[in-house]
Write an enzyme that holds these catalytic residues in place. Structure first.
Site, PDB file in Angstrom:
ATOM      1  N   ASN A 102      -3.812   1.219  -6.905  1.00  0.00           N
ATOM      2  CA  ASN A 102      -3.332   0.063  -5.846  1.00  0.00           C
ATOM      3  C   ASN A 102      -3.298  -1.049  -6.468  1.00  0.00           C
ATOM      4  O   ASN A 102      -4.600  -0.998  -6.762  1.00  0.00           O
ATOM      5  CB  ASN A 102      -3.217   0.419  -4.991  1.00  0.00           C
ATOM      6  CG  ASN A 102      -1.972  -0.612  -4.253  1.00  0.00           C
ATOM      7  OD1 ASN A 102      -1.725  -0.928  -4.444  1.00  0.00           O
ATOM      8  ND2 ASN A 102      -1.499   0.403  -3.160  1.00  0.00           N
ATOM      9  N   PHE A 103      -2.287  -1.516  -6.991  1.00  0.00           N
ATOM     10  CA  PHE A 103      -2.066  -2.854  -8.262  1.00  0.00           C
ATOM     11  C   PHE A 103      -2.885  -3.834  -7.061  1.00  0.00           C
ATOM     12  O   PHE A 103      -2.421  -5.139  -7.810  1.00  0.00           O
ATOM     13  CB  PHE A 103      -2.223  -2.622  -9.047  1.00  0.00           C
ATOM     14  CG  PHE A 103      -2.424  -2.048 -10.223  1.00  0.00           C
ATOM     15  CD1 PHE A 103      -3.241  -2.322 -11.281  1.00  0.00           C
ATOM     16  CD2 PHE A 103      -1.419  -0.833 -10.605  1.00  0.00           C
ATOM     17  CE1 PHE A 103      -3.213  -1.653 -12.493  1.00  0.00           C
ATOM     18  CE2 PHE A 103      -1.472   0.244 -11.728  1.00  0.00           C
ATOM     19  CZ  PHE A 103      -2.940  -0.138 -12.201  1.00  0.00           C
ATOM     20  N   HIS A 135       4.040   7.019   3.238  1.00  0.00           N
ATOM     21  CA  HIS A 135       4.115   6.830   2.227  1.00  0.00           C
ATOM     22  C   HIS A 135       6.278   7.257   2.330  1.00  0.00           C
ATOM     23  O   HIS A 135       6.361   8.133   3.407  1.00  0.00           O
ATOM     24  CB  HIS A 135       3.742   7.632   1.443  1.00  0.00           C
ATOM     25  CG  HIS A 135       2.724   6.770   0.649  1.00  0.00           C
ATOM     26  ND1 HIS A 135       1.342   6.811   1.797  1.00  0.00           N
ATOM     27  CD2 HIS A 135       3.030   5.747  -0.188  1.00  0.00           C
ATOM     28  CE1 HIS A 135       0.259   5.978   0.696  1.00  0.00           C
ATOM     29  NE2 HIS A 135       1.139   5.265  -0.133  1.00  0.00           N
ATOM     30  N   LYS A 139       6.970  10.453  -2.929  1.00  0.00           N
ATOM     31  CA  LYS A 139       5.614  10.055  -3.336  1.00  0.00           C
ATOM     32  C   LYS A 139       4.997  11.762  -3.567  1.00  0.00           C
ATOM     33  O   LYS A 139       4.714  12.496  -2.157  1.00  0.00           O
ATOM     34  CB  LYS A 139       4.229   9.466  -1.585  1.00  0.00           C
ATOM     35  CG  LYS A 139       3.553   9.453  -1.964  1.00  0.00           C
ATOM     36  CD  LYS A 139       2.776   8.424  -2.908  1.00  0.00           C
ATOM     37  CE  LYS A 139       1.378   8.302  -3.156  1.00  0.00           C
ATOM     38  NZ  LYS A 139       1.377   7.633  -4.218  1.00  0.00           N
TER      39      LYS A 139
END
Length: 238
Positions: A102-103, A135, A139
């Site tokens: 995850n960014f 989600h 996903k």
């Protein structure tokens, strides 16, 4: 920078938009209909690649970039077993590789809180811990890569948990991750510690995908001109 986008779904398109807003140029966009353009000649036009595809193609995409001398940021999840091999290749080739489940800056702060709370809870056996992730229905992987990262952080600190499972379990040494798919949720992650007298819960809720895409571009900016294997902790200075 000149950026090659490998994978052009919703995330790739958003990265395209944000990268250009930050003054970068997209020189290559690889998607399902133009895989033949994923070549050494075309990648040579770029300074860095950002890869968002899927677990079955991610490693080959990253490997090819590294073998052709292009720094690569990957946000694909579900291929953790091959990450060490990708890191080894980056080191051998004096290349640059950064992978993150995850960014989002917020999620990476959340990771640090999760690690601290797990360390504190190791001395509090009256608390059981469970994870939940929510989600959208598109996903592909369950549990999410973010949930797996959270679970692995808990396992590293909590002696009473031995493995994570993505199903109900009566074994107290199992760390249960519950996965729910509900539209249009972009991503919510819960870590809950429960005892007979109280609960302690930390939650991260994404309102949209912008944080993920912005973080990916920041990661590309960070590795440009560097050599090594990096994480978002390096990008954010943790």
């Amino acid at each position: 920078m000149k950026i090659a986008l490998i994978g052009y779904g919703k995330m790739g398109q958003l990265i395209d938009q944000i990268a250009q807003e930050r003054g970068h140029q997209i020189v290559l966009r690889i998607h399902a209909d133009n895989r033949d353009e994923f070549s050494k000649e075309n990648l040579a036009k770029a300074d860095v690649a950002i890869e968002f595809t899927g677990p079955h193609s991610a490693f080959d995409n990253v490997r090819q970039c590294l073998e052709w001398g292009l720094p690569v940021v990957s946000g694909s999840t579900g291929w953790n077993e091959q990450l060490p091999e990708a890191g080894k290749l980056a080191t051998e080739r004096a290349g640059a590789f950064l992978h993150a489940s995850n960014f989002s800056i917020g999620v990476n702060l959340f990771f640090e809180v999760n690690k601290l709370l797990a360390r504190l809870m190791n001395a509090q056996p009256q608390y059981n811990v469970e994870l939940k992730e929510i989600h959208h229905t598109a996903k592909l992987d369950a549990p999410s890569g973010t949930a797996v990262t959270l679970a692995e952080q808990v396992l590293a600190a909590l002696d009473r948990k031995q493995r994570w499972v993505n199903e109900p379990s009566a074994d107290k040494s199992d760390l249960v991750i519950r996965s729910e798919r509900i539209d249009p949720a972009p991503g919510t992650h819960h870590v809950r510690y429960s005892s007979p007298i109280d609960d302690i819960e930390i939650i991260h809720t994404a309102h949209n995908r912008n944080g993920f895409a912005t973080g990916a571009v920041q990661a590309a900016e960070f590795i440009y001109g560097k050599a090594g294997v990096f994480t978002m902790a390096d990008v954010l200075g943790f």
